[in-house]
Design an enzyme around this catalytic site. Sequence first.
Site, PDB file in Angstrom:
ATOM      1  N   SER A   5       0.542  -1.772  -0.031  1.00  0.00           N
ATOM      2  CA  SER A   5       0.331  -0.416  -0.082  1.00  0.00           C
ATOM      3  C   SER A   5       0.740   1.472   0.109  1.00  0.00           C
ATOM      4  O   SER A   5       1.540   1.771  -1.343  1.00  0.00           O
ATOM      5  CB  SER A   5      -0.645  -0.297   0.796  1.00  0.00           C
ATOM      6  OG  SER A   5      -1.550   0.877   1.009  1.00  0.00           O
ATOM      7  N   ASP A  51      -2.052   6.240  -3.843  1.00  0.00           N
ATOM      8  CA  ASP A  51      -1.177   5.633  -2.724  1.00  0.00           C
ATOM      9  C   ASP A  51      -0.940   4.615  -3.801  1.00  0.00           C
ATOM     10  O   ASP A  51      -1.410   4.851  -4.748  1.00  0.00           O
ATOM     11  CB  ASP A  51      -1.797   5.129  -1.320  1.00  0.00           C
ATOM     12  CG  ASP A  51      -2.638   3.901  -1.531  1.00  0.00           C
ATOM     13  OD1 ASP A  51      -3.685   4.309  -2.274  1.00  0.00           O
ATOM     14  OD2 ASP A  51      -2.516   3.270  -0.680  1.00  0.00           O
ATOM     15  N   ASP A  79      -1.158   1.100  -3.890  1.00  0.00           N
ATOM     16  CA  ASP A  79      -1.893   0.503  -4.763  1.00  0.00           C
ATOM     17  C   ASP A  79      -3.362   1.130  -5.066  1.00  0.00           C
ATOM     18  O   ASP A  79      -4.036   0.128  -5.598  1.00  0.00           O
ATOM     19  CB  ASP A  79      -2.093  -0.834  -3.277  1.00  0.00           C
ATOM     20  CG  ASP A  79      -3.297  -1.165  -2.265  1.00  0.00           C
ATOM     21  OD1 ASP A  79      -2.889   0.677  -2.060  1.00  0.00           O
ATOM     22  OD2 ASP A  79      -3.719  -1.219  -1.535  1.00  0.00           O
ATOM     23  N   ASP A  81      -5.770   2.747  -2.753  1.00  0.00           N
ATOM     24  CA  ASP A  81      -7.253   2.049  -2.511  1.00  0.00           C
ATOM     25  C   ASP A  81      -7.247   3.569  -1.655  1.00  0.00           C
ATOM     26  O   ASP A  81      -8.558   3.606  -1.298  1.00  0.00           O
ATOM     27  CB  ASP A  81      -7.043   0.851  -2.033  1.00  0.00           C
ATOM     28  CG  ASP A  81      -6.382   0.959  -0.468  1.00  0.00           C
ATOM     29  OD1 ASP A  81      -5.606   2.035  -0.887  1.00  0.00           O
ATOM     30  OD2 ASP A  81      -6.292   0.269  -0.401  1.00  0.00           O
TER      31      ASP A  81
END
Length: 445
Positions: free
Chosen positions: A103, A240, A242, A244
Amino acid sequence: MARQYFGTDGIRGQVGEPPITPDFMLKLGWAAGRVLVDRFSGPNMILIGKDTRISGYMFESALQAGLINAGVDVGLLGPMPTPGIAYLTRTFQAQAGIVISASHNAYTDNGIKFFSGNGTKLPDDVELAIEEQLNQPMTTAERLGKARRIEDASGRYIEFCKGTMPWGFSLQGLQIVVDCANGATYHIAPSVFSELGAKVIPVATDPNGTNINRGCGSTKTDLLKEKVMELGADLGIAFDGDGDRVMFVDHRGEIVDGDELLYIIADYQHRYSGGCDGVAGTLMSNFGLELGLKKIGVPFERAKVGDRYVIEKMRQNGWTLGGESSGHIVCSNVTTTGDGIISALQVLLALTTMGESLNKIKKGMHKMPQTMINVHRSRQIDLDQDSTIQAAVASVEDELAGTGRVLLRPSGTEPVVRVMVEGEDKAKVKELCQELAATVEKALN
């Protein structure tokens, strides 16, 4: 049964340190394959996607080998936002989807999380079954699996994102800076917004394996602010690593965080989209969000920190909107998990419908000043049972007199207690937080 590997958001840690090692990922792929094939129906296939960190290649290969050894076919998505993997898992009717990502963390970390065949987090009992399987000796299936690359994965997800908008929706006339954090949205997000008509200025879209989240993205917004101000853009959007989470910057360079974005979406739904049944936040959600939603008649409840708990609260109440101040927002009326691009589109739909600037529309919610101090702890104590700490909390609450709140929260990942105070007076809030943190530190060390 206690968890050994899975946390609230999968398995995560530093690359090279157990369990984030190639040999563990090989065994994890095998164990997950054995469990998921037995638990879920559908095509004998599991999808694997990843963000742009260099270690993703290594772990992708190890997981792939383990799954194939368990007799599972593998669909390789390549770099793909986490919510995109959830979506594609559903549309391919795969038994599960695996995300290789840490993440918003630095490239030196990595992690694994799973989606079920319907694009939601795996149930606790399935994660525990995988952990139990990890303790068994690895065997080779009679029928080995095969792997294939899903060549059109990006295009499928781009079309899905655009398709969540009403017919005729257009971003024509908007100039938007899009910061992709050198992460998984680098080849997706700019296309989504430009194909909907916006003039897009992409930044941090050149991943090299080690620059993910470095000085960019939703956790480091200075780059985005500078670019918006330099170009005189209408707004900026940052994801960010990733994809999400999402943060906005308005035309004045002011950050618009997840709490404010939740308010904007809820206000739009309340006024223009048949109403908003309620919003699920977390213990860390700004008190101003609670007050703003109350003012427009939208119910609000807090869950524990973590998207898993936000989604649980949404399901319990039958609500379709929830999220965190970090910008992890779940719009379950259009998708199954937190999705930065989808959430950004929902905000842009609100702006274009209301015909107002982001700077103006965010002012419906008055964000309360908030101070948080991380206090190191050398020993475990029950904060609720410590009379000294509770007396200090009560004293701060008396000072706030109902115009703010206090929160003490032990971190689940670090040996610290987060001490947070918020209220109307910024200087007073800071002073009260420092006083309370000093009391907590004395009790913990």
